[in-house]
Design a protein around this motif. Structure first.
Motif, mmCIF file in Angstrom:
data_model
loop_
_atom_site.group_PDB
_atom_site.id
_atom_site.type_symbol
_atom_site.label_atom_id
_atom_site.label_comp_id
_atom_site.label_asym_id
_atom_site.label_seq_id
_atom_site.Cartn_x
_atom_site.Cartn_y
_atom_site.Cartn_z
ATOM 1 N N ALA A 10 8.466 6.544 -5.029
ATOM 2 C CA ALA A 10 8.944 7.699 -4.255
ATOM 3 C C ALA A 10 7.838 8.212 -3.329
ATOM 4 O O ALA A 10 6.666 8.248 -3.704
ATOM 5 C CB ALA A 10 9.393 8.806 -5.190
ATOM 6 N N ARG A 11 8.237 8.628 -2.143
ATOM 7 C CA ARG A 11 7.288 9.214 -1.191
ATOM 8 C C ARG A 11 7.073 10.678 -1.566
ATOM 9 O O ARG A 11 8.017 11.470 -1.579
ATOM 10 C CB ARG A 11 7.856 9.100 0.231
ATOM 11 N N PHE A 12 5.834 11.020 -1.871
ATOM 12 C CA PHE A 12 5.536 12.395 -2.303
ATOM 13 C C PHE A 12 4.060 12.646 -2.052
ATOM 14 O O PHE A 12 3.199 11.969 -2.598
ATOM 15 C CB PHE A 12 5.861 12.570 -3.794
ATOM 16 N N ASP A 13 3.782 13.633 -1.224
ATOM 17 C CA ASP A 13 2.399 13.965 -0.861
ATOM 18 C C ASP A 13 1.918 15.113 -1.746
ATOM 19 O O ASP A 13 2.438 16.219 -1.668
ATOM 20 C CB ASP A 13 2.343 14.354 0.627
ATOM 21 N N ILE A 34 4.053 18.808 -2.451
ATOM 22 C CA ILE A 34 3.830 19.617 -3.650
ATOM 23 C C ILE A 34 3.897 21.109 -3.325
ATOM 24 O O ILE A 34 4.384 21.905 -4.127
ATOM 25 C CB ILE A 34 2.480 19.250 -4.340
ATOM 26 N N ASN A 35 3.449 21.485 -2.130
ATOM 27 C CA ASN A 35 3.480 22.903 -1.750
ATOM 28 C C ASN A 35 4.860 23.335 -1.260
ATOM 29 O O ASN A 35 5.311 24.441 -1.569
ATOM 30 C CB ASN A 35 2.400 23.189 -0.708
ATOM 31 N N LYS A 36 5.557 22.471 -0.530
ATOM 32 C CA LYS A 36 6.914 22.812 -0.080
ATOM 33 C C LYS A 36 7.890 22.853 -1.248
ATOM 34 O O LYS A 36 8.827 23.646 -1.275
ATOM 35 C CB LYS A 36 7.391 21.804 0.987
ATOM 36 N N ILE A 40 14.571 16.138 -6.454
ATOM 37 C CA ILE A 40 14.117 14.742 -6.566
ATOM 38 C C ILE A 40 15.064 13.807 -5.805
ATOM 39 O O ILE A 40 14.629 12.818 -5.219
ATOM 40 C CB ILE A 40 13.969 14.346 -8.053
ATOM 41 N N ASN A 41 16.345 14.153 -5.791
ATOM 42 C CA ASN A 41 17.321 13.348 -5.034
ATOM 43 C C ASN A 41 17.068 13.352 -3.524
ATOM 44 O O ASN A 41 17.607 12.513 -2.810
ATOM 45 C CB ASN A 41 18.748 13.840 -5.307
ATOM 46 N N THR A 42 16.243 14.290 -3.030
ATOM 47 C CA THR A 42 15.963 14.339 -1.584
ATOM 48 C C THR A 42 14.794 13.438 -1.192
ATOM 49 O O THR A 42 14.536 13.242 -0.004
ATOM 50 C CB THR A 42 15.633 15.783 -1.125
ATOM 51 N N LEU A 43 14.058 12.895 -2.178
ATOM 52 C CA LEU A 43 12.853 12.122 -1.864
ATOM 53 C C LEU A 43 13.203 10.738 -1.326
ATOM 54 O O LEU A 43 14.154 10.100 -1.782
ATOM 55 C CB LEU A 43 11.977 11.984 -3.112
ATOM 56 N N ASN A 76 0.550 2.154 -7.393
ATOM 57 C CA ASN A 76 0.277 3.373 -8.163
ATOM 58 C C ASN A 76 -0.030 4.517 -7.208
ATOM 59 O O ASN A 76 -1.038 4.495 -6.511
ATOM 60 C CB ASN A 76 -0.893 3.138 -9.127
ATOM 61 N N HIS A 77 0.874 5.484 -7.170
ATOM 62 C CA HIS A 77 0.665 6.663 -6.330
ATOM 63 C C HIS A 77 0.987 7.891 -7.161
ATOM 64 O O HIS A 77 2.141 8.108 -7.551
ATOM 65 C CB HIS A 77 1.543 6.612 -5.080
ATOM 66 N N TYR A 78 -0.036 8.690 -7.446
ATOM 67 C CA TYR A 78 0.102 9.851 -8.318
ATOM 68 C C TYR A 78 1.011 10.887 -7.672
ATOM 69 O O TYR A 78 0.734 11.380 -6.579
ATOM 70 C CB TYR A 78 -1.271 10.440 -8.591
ATOM 71 N N ALA A 79 2.107 11.201 -8.345
ATOM 72 C CA ALA A 79 3.063 12.190 -7.850
ATOM 73 C C ALA A 79 3.638 12.931 -9.052
ATOM 74 O O ALA A 79 4.363 12.351 -9.867
ATOM 75 C CB ALA A 79 4.176 11.510 -7.052
#
Length: 361
Positions: free
Chosen positions: A142-145, A155-157, A171-174, A184-187
């Motif tokens: 999932a794309r998540f900054d 994370i702030n929005k 989560i369904n909007t990601l 591996n991308h920490y989200a």
């Protein structure tokens, strides 16, 4: 947060609704064997004593356990052995352990199961072919900054959006960034999904399941808390509070291969599987398949210069660090904004690793 961060982190109930976890009816009283530790270690090219390290890192609780006994215990900035302190992402390692227990109880069939099998409302194509294991390993794709210092990061929005919608709806909007199980991308949103999964398969709240399977069996001495969201669900990704000694008990559970004394709480198979990365995108070091130099497995980190050690880590400097070879556990609770700098954050871990490696006898 406004005012004194140390006070704030001891009192999350002032900022959000919370659920509570009462102390265990059979508390685990940790033995103490105070030991003089004259340690100096490398921190960003400087050789510094432990006292200076605690000061630089704005540490408020610091424990070292060796062979199951507390050999050093320090409280600063108003903390004490009975105060609780919010964990931030250290909570993730507790959630992961509950997943291991639910798996053994056959409430979850297999980590290779698609997560949509258990959460059919997760209708986004982003989560097609995403397994529970992918979510545990921060490899859902999932794309998540998660850049806390960027006001426009996800994370702030997210904190504003989830006032109007549930986490599952959010989560369904990601969108998808990577093929599941390859990068591996920490989200933190992955852990929130694990909390939702646990509530679904157990039929209990995360708080209730935690009290029953971990908090009371581990003999937690003090009251614990979970921050709740607008819908009354626990903030699985980082909303748990506990005392320093009670955090240490999760470390002891893992160093004792899932046992408290003669009582098994989680399987030794899970302890090993949860803390040892084997897939290439999860290995420590400079890794083209990971956005971190630290290694990762099931919501546990490994240092970049891995020595069989592993840790739970939270954004403001919270740490449960374990060095199995030397039977060392270090608990560090802090309110340190410098920890948002990845270079400094990793240097703190390197210092704790060097400290643990020095405790050989």
């Amino acid at each position: 947060f406004v005012g004194d961060l140390f006070t704030n982190f001891r009192h999350m109930e002032r900022f959000a609704p919370v659920s509570t976890m009462p102390p265990s009816p059979s508390p685990w009283q940790l033995d103490s064997e105070p030991t003089k530790i004259n340690f100096k270690g490398n921190f960003l090219g400087r050789h510094i004593a432990l006292e200076e390290f605690l000061d630089i890192s704005r540490t408020s609780s610091f424990l070292i356990l060796k062979n199951g006994k507390i050999i050093l215990e320090k409280y600063l900035h108003g903390d004490s052995k009975n105060t609780t302190h919010v964990s931030f992402s250290v909570a993730k390692s507790f959630v992961s352990t509950l997943i291991g227990i639910a798996l053994e109880e056959k409430l979850i069939g297999n980590l290779s199961d698609p997560i949509q099998k258990y959460l059919p409302e997760l209708t986004s194509k982003t989560f097609d072919d995403v397994t529970i294991r992918h979510v545990l390993q921060m490899s859902s794709g999932a794309r998540f900054d998660e850049t806390y210092t960027n006001p426009n990061s996800d994370i702030n929005k997210m904190s504003l959006l989830v006032m109007e919608m549930s986490y599952l709806e959010y989560i369904n909007t990601l969108q998808r960034r990577n093929k599941p199980g390859t990068y591996n991308h920490y989200a933190s949103i992955n852990t929130q999904l694990l909390g939702i999964l646990l509530a679904r398969v157990t039929g209990e709240s995360l708080t209730e399941y935690m009290v029953e399977k971990l908090w009371h069996p581990l003999g937690m001495e003090n009251l614990g808390q979970w921050v709740l969201d607008e819908q009354g669900y626990e903030l699985a990704m980082g909303g748990m509070s506990a005392s320093a000694r009670d955090y240490a008990k999760l470390g002891l559970l893992f160093l004792n291969q899932g046992m408290r004394g003669q009582t098994r709480i989680v399987s030794s198979k899970w302890v090993k599987e949860a803390t040892i990365p084997i897939e290439k995108h999860l290995l420590p070091g400079n890794n083209a398949h990971s956005s971190n130099t630290a290694g990762y497995q099931y919501q546990w980190w490994t240092p970049k210069n891995w020595d069989g050690d592993f840790l739970a880590r939270g954004i403001w400097g919270q740490t449960i660090y374990m060095h199995p070879k030397n039977q060392v556990i270090i608990v560090k609770l802090a309110a340190d904004q410098k920890n948002f700098d990845s270079k400094i954050k990793l240097a703190y871990i390197d210092y704790l690793q060097e400290l643990a490696q020095s405790l050989v006898n």
